[in-house]
Design a protein around this motif. Structure first.
Motif, PDB file in Angstrom:
ATOM      1  N   SER A   1       0.815  -1.378  -0.020  1.00 29.24           N
ATOM      2  CA  SER A   1       0.248  -0.094   0.074  1.00 29.24           C
ATOM      3  C   SER A   1       1.013   1.310   0.045  1.00 29.24           C
ATOM      4  O   SER A   1       1.983   1.271   0.630  1.00 29.24           O
ATOM      5  CB  SER A   1      -1.000  -0.122   1.294  1.00 29.24           C
ATOM      6  OG  SER A   1      -1.471   1.127   1.408  1.00 29.24           O
ATOM      7  N   PRO A   2       0.657   2.356  -0.824  1.00 29.22           N
ATOM      8  CA  PRO A   2       1.423   3.670  -0.927  1.00 29.22           C
ATOM      9  C   PRO A   2       1.573   4.266   0.351  1.00 29.22           C
ATOM     10  O   PRO A   2       2.496   4.940   0.498  1.00 29.22           O
ATOM     11  CB  PRO A   2       0.627   4.518  -1.984  1.00 29.22           C
ATOM     12  CG  PRO A   2      -0.216   3.552  -2.601  1.00 29.22           C
ATOM     13  CD  PRO A   2      -0.462   2.354  -1.736  1.00 29.22           C
ATOM     14  N   THR A   3       0.854   4.146   1.489  1.00 34.07           N
ATOM     15  CA  THR A   3       0.876   4.619   2.812  1.00 34.07           C
ATOM     16  C   THR A   3       1.593   3.746   4.001  1.00 34.07           C
ATOM     17  O   THR A   3       1.308   3.935   4.892  1.00 34.07           O
ATOM     18  CB  THR A   3      -0.482   4.999   3.196  1.00 34.07           C
ATOM     19  OG1 THR A   3      -1.336   4.034   3.393  1.00 34.07           O
ATOM     20  CG2 THR A   3      -1.042   6.132   2.088  1.00 34.07           C
ATOM     21  N   ASP A   4       2.024   2.548   3.336  1.00 32.26           N
ATOM     22  CA  ASP A   4       2.542   1.390   4.236  1.00 32.26           C
ATOM     23  C   ASP A   4       4.158   1.498   4.514  1.00 32.26           C
ATOM     24  O   ASP A   4       4.657   0.668   3.788  1.00 32.26           O
ATOM     25  CB  ASP A   4       2.083   0.111   4.001  1.00 32.26           C
ATOM     26  CG  ASP A   4       2.512  -0.947   4.865  1.00 32.26           C
ATOM     27  OD1 ASP A   4       3.014  -0.747   6.040  1.00 32.26           O
ATOM     28  OD2 ASP A   4       2.370  -2.216   4.563  1.00 32.26           O
TER      29      ASP A   4
END
Length: 161
Positions: free
Chosen positions: A84-87
């Motif tokens: 995920s791009p925010t992980d």
């Protein structure tokens, strides 16, 4: 506590990536010719490739070692794409796997895992602020893929970006 470690890791990765960009493109031909010379000087490669020592050190440039490295790189690229791009932790996991893989190969194949590790750790830092990795990190992976495409294609593996 995690941010200083990440900043240090990015600095090391950037320095490593800079060194990679300077030498990765100029060395594929000697590595390939060395591989062919080794195969020609030892017509019975079956004994060598079945020994445990053949999977480490200079043996990783043998056909099975290069093929396995190329396949592992493709797997790690898929793992990277699935994060995920925010992980940030997901990207750090890919970085760790790339660093571990880098230790199992030799020659130009190290560049594949070095550059992917650079991209992953760069994306980890950027994910914390909602950003994207630097263009230089992405370019380093692309350059490493092009530098190793011949070796991997010769082993029947197409590298993925």
């Amino acid at each position: 506590m995690k941010k200083p470690l990440t900043a240090v890791a990015v600095a090391v990765a950037v320095l490593t990536g800079g060194a990679l960009a300077g030498c990765s493109v100029s060395t594929p031909a000697p590595a390939e010719s060395t591989r062919f010379t080794t195969a020609a000087s030892n017509p019975d490669n079956s004994t060598e490739s079945s020994s445990p020592a053949a999977s480490t050190g200079s043996g990783s440039s043998a056909a099975g070692g290069a093929r396995a490295a190329c396949e592992l790189f493709n797997k790690l690229v898929a793992d990277y794409a699935a994060v995920s791009p925010t992980d940030p932790q997901g990207y750090e996991d890919v970085y760790t796997k790339a660093q571990d893989a880098k230790e199992t190969v030799s020659g130009d194949l190290k560049g594949l895992f070095t550059s992917l590790g650079l991209l992953a750790i760069d994306h980890s830092s950027a994910a914390e602020s909602g950003g994207k990795p630097s263009r230089e990190s992405e370019d380093a992976v692309r350059d490493a893929v092009f530098a190793n495409a011949g070796t991997c294609t010769a082993e029947g593996v197409t590298l993925r970006l």
